[in-house]
Design a protein around this motif. Structure first.
Motif, mmCIF file in Angstrom:
data_model
loop_
_atom_site.group_PDB
_atom_site.id
_atom_site.type_symbol
_atom_site.label_atom_id
_atom_site.label_comp_id
_atom_site.label_asym_id
_atom_site.label_seq_id
_atom_site.Cartn_x
_atom_site.Cartn_y
_atom_site.Cartn_z
ATOM 1 N N GLY A 1 -6.107 5.377 -4.661
ATOM 2 C CA GLY A 1 -6.553 4.314 -3.520
ATOM 3 C C GLY A 1 -6.399 4.512 -1.920
ATOM 4 O O GLY A 1 -6.855 3.352 -0.882
ATOM 5 N N GLU A 2 -4.572 4.831 -1.924
ATOM 6 C CA GLU A 2 -3.961 4.443 -0.468
ATOM 7 C C GLU A 2 -4.164 5.137 0.528
ATOM 8 O O GLU A 2 -3.778 5.435 1.182
ATOM 9 C CB GLU A 2 -3.333 4.413 -0.482
ATOM 10 C CG GLU A 2 -2.478 2.948 -1.402
ATOM 11 C CD GLU A 2 -3.002 1.859 -1.795
ATOM 12 O OE1 GLU A 2 -3.283 0.132 -2.546
ATOM 13 O OE2 GLU A 2 -3.395 1.563 -0.242
ATOM 14 N N GLU B 1 0.714 -1.206 0.062
ATOM 15 C CA GLU B 1 -0.462 -0.127 0.279
ATOM 16 C C GLU B 1 0.604 1.618 0.110
ATOM 17 O O GLU B 1 0.678 2.381 -0.991
ATOM 18 C CB GLU B 1 -0.959 -0.175 1.503
ATOM 19 C CG GLU B 1 -1.788 -1.349 1.684
ATOM 20 C CD GLU B 1 -2.031 -1.608 2.578
ATOM 21 O OE1 GLU B 1 -3.017 -1.801 2.702
ATOM 22 O OE2 GLU B 1 -1.050 -1.872 3.179
ATOM 23 N N LYS C 1 -6.572 10.279 -4.612
ATOM 24 C CA LYS C 1 -8.201 9.718 -4.925
ATOM 25 C C LYS C 1 -7.806 8.780 -5.482
ATOM 26 O O LYS C 1 -7.735 7.495 -5.402
ATOM 27 C CB LYS C 1 -8.602 10.903 -5.205
ATOM 28 C CG LYS C 1 -10.315 10.625 -4.474
ATOM 29 C CD LYS C 1 -11.028 11.815 -5.228
ATOM 30 C CE LYS C 1 -10.960 13.436 -4.369
ATOM 31 N NZ LYS C 1 -12.028 13.418 -4.969
ATOM 32 N N SER C 2 -7.099 8.797 -6.578
ATOM 33 C CA SER C 2 -7.279 7.688 -8.258
ATOM 34 C C SER C 2 -6.399 6.446 -6.909
ATOM 35 O O SER C 2 -6.734 5.157 -7.587
ATOM 36 C CB SER C 2 -6.867 8.030 -9.172
ATOM 37 O OG SER C 2 -5.240 8.956 -9.539
ATOM 38 N N THR D 1 -14.850 8.419 -0.374
ATOM 39 C CA THR D 1 -15.146 7.533 -2.305
ATOM 40 C C THR D 1 -14.618 6.428 -2.446
ATOM 41 O O THR D 1 -13.826 6.081 -2.118
ATOM 42 C CB THR D 1 -13.916 8.650 -2.800
ATOM 43 O OG1 THR D 1 -12.394 8.161 -2.709
ATOM 44 C CG2 THR D 1 -14.041 10.232 -3.163
ATOM 45 N N GLY D 2 -15.548 5.639 -2.657
ATOM 46 C CA GLY D 2 -15.177 3.707 -2.460
ATOM 47 C C GLY D 2 -13.901 3.420 -2.758
ATOM 48 O O GLY D 2 -13.173 2.780 -1.597
ATOM 49 N N ILE D 3 -13.667 4.030 -3.682
ATOM 50 C CA ILE D 3 -11.927 2.768 -3.623
ATOM 51 C C ILE D 3 -11.053 3.206 -2.561
ATOM 52 O O ILE D 3 -10.297 2.754 -1.883
ATOM 53 C CB ILE D 3 -11.080 3.515 -5.431
ATOM 54 C CG1 ILE D 3 -9.390 2.676 -5.508
ATOM 55 C CG2 ILE D 3 -10.622 5.388 -4.898
ATOM 56 C CD1 ILE D 3 -8.685 2.857 -6.673
ATOM 57 N N SER D 4 -10.660 4.345 -1.992
ATOM 58 C CA SER D 4 -10.103 4.421 -0.773
ATOM 59 C C SER D 4 -10.643 3.917 0.699
ATOM 60 O O SER D 4 -10.256 4.668 1.348
ATOM 61 C CB SER D 4 -9.603 5.895 -0.750
ATOM 62 O OG SER D 4 -9.745 6.690 -1.602
ATOM 63 N N LYS D 5 -12.146 3.614 0.642
ATOM 64 C CA LYS D 5 -12.652 3.489 1.966
ATOM 65 C C LYS D 5 -11.948 2.592 3.510
ATOM 66 O O LYS D 5 -12.086 2.676 4.214
ATOM 67 C CB LYS D 5 -13.634 2.879 1.936
ATOM 68 C CG LYS D 5 -14.065 1.402 1.135
ATOM 69 C CD LYS D 5 -15.159 0.586 1.079
ATOM 70 C CE LYS D 5 -15.744 -0.833 0.725
ATOM 71 N NZ LYS D 5 -15.526 -0.518 0.011
ATOM 72 N N ASP E 1 1.934 7.179 -6.071
ATOM 73 C CA ASP E 1 0.623 7.747 -7.023
ATOM 74 C C ASP E 1 0.962 9.205 -6.815
ATOM 75 O O ASP E 1 1.702 10.331 -7.699
ATOM 76 C CB ASP E 1 -0.305 7.642 -6.095
ATOM 77 C CG ASP E 1 -0.681 6.498 -6.175
ATOM 78 O OD1 ASP E 1 -0.752 5.646 -7.360
ATOM 79 O OD2 ASP E 1 -1.698 6.260 -5.043
#
Ligand code: P6P
Length: 336
Positions: A84-85, A24, A81-82, A103-107, A31
């Motif tokens: 996700g970590e 992660e 954001k994109s 935002t879903g990917i980062s939940k 990123d």
């Protein structure tokens, strides 16, 4: 000639160093590297933008020209954001920070990033190097629970990684995860940051002092005494030292990291806590400097041991070669 090693390859190679080696933090660092390349592209043509149109104009896509620090902030937040970590971004450009867990990917994201997206941005119009500074923490509360103050206001000693990007004659990304400091230079021909400065260390003493002497009359007496010490003739200690200050923290720090030196932004009569921000300027730079063998103090305490009480709090900063920082502390304790 060292074999070419990209930032991505290096991060993966060193992943075993991370206590939570699930990839992660590796992804998060990558990123940041991607966003740095995007910001670099815009920073490098900033002068051109000034020729072709000023901030506030619209570009060929009809998009309004943004101030570059706002643009940089948007790019880093978008990349985080994109990726996700990251669950929260504290930025110089965002009064309250940006929570990404909705935002879903980062939940399930575990990391908090504090960032100065474009430090020294006022220097862009005069083509002086500017930088991005970032600091990474792991959330303390369990994933799925609301973020707490303890998550967002951690001391610098709890950083899991920190670094800076310098957009200069070449663009470099310098970072640490607590296992030393490594520098990567962007090769535009392949669009990759490549390992160019492995295991960076700061000389224990240097001959460069960096401070805005225009504020001399407002400095504490100990700082005034140190400046006079730097200016005295003394062959044995190679004084007078050289004064170098370009008003872009990342550029001043990077030069002193490579050559040895000290960077000082102290408290003044009008700025009792100094000017620089703890969470996204002083803590990350202090982590880098300490990992490179240097020292980072407020003049009263180790910067990284401060217990923060606000995302945007300011602290005095005395950072660089250990022997030079110790000499400043000596003057400050004598004159306190
Ligand atoms: P002064 C840039 O605005 C910045 O935050 C740092 O990058 C730099 O070291 C400092 O402020 C310069 O401040 O007051 O000397 O112009």
């Amino acid at each position: 000639m060292n074999p070419l090693k990209t930032l991505g390859q290096f991060i993966i190679e060193k992943q075993a160093d991370f206590p939570y080696a699930k990839g992660e933090l590796s992804r998060l660092l990558r990123d940041i590297g991607i966003a740095a390349k995007i910001v670099n592209r815009e920073v490098n043509k900033a002068g051109l933008v000034d020729i072709l149109g000023t901030v506030g104009d619209t570009n060929i896509f009809g998009e309004k020209q943004k101030k570059l620090d706002v643009y940089a902030d948007e790019q880093f937040i978008k990349a985080l954001k994109s990726g996700g970590e990251c669950c929260f971004v504290a930025s110089e450009e965002q009064e309250d920070g940006v929570e990404l867990t909705d935002t879903g990917i980062s939940k399930n994201a575990k990391y908090i990033v504090c960032i100065d997206p474009l430090d020294g941005s006022s220097n862009i119009e005069v083509n002086v190097s500017v930088g991005t500074i970032f600091s990474i923490y792991r959330r303390k509360s369990a994933v799925g629970n609301p973020l707490t103050h303890e998550d967002l206001l951690q001391s610098g000693v709890d950083q899991v990684a920190a670094g800076y990007v310098i957009y200069g004659s070449s663009t470099m990304l310098v970072y640490t995860t607590g296992k030393g400091v490594n520098g990567f230079t962007l090769d535009p021909s392949i669009g990759e940051f490549c390992l160019s400065h492995p295991n960076m260390t700061i000389p224990q003493k240097g001959l460069i002092y960096s401070i805005n002497e225009g504020n001399y009359l407002k400095f504490p007496q100990g700082i005034k005494s140190y400046i006079k010490y730097c200016q005295e003739e003394d062959i044995q200690t190679n004084r007078p030292y050289t004064s170098r200050y370009i008003g872009s923290m990342v550029a001043d720090i990077h030069r002193n990291l490579l050559l040895g030196g000290i960077f000082i932004y102290p408290q003044t009569a009008t700025q009792p806590l100094g000017k620089l921000r703890l969470m996204y300027e002083c803590n990350p730079i202090a982590f880098i400097i300490e990992q490179a063998g240097g020292k980072a103090s407020t003049g009263k305490q180790r910067i990284m041991e401060i217990k923060p009480d606000d995302l945007h709090q300011r602290v005095p900063a005395i950072m660089g070669s250990t022997e030079m920082v110790d000499k400043v502390l000596e003057f400050m304790s004598k004159d306190s």
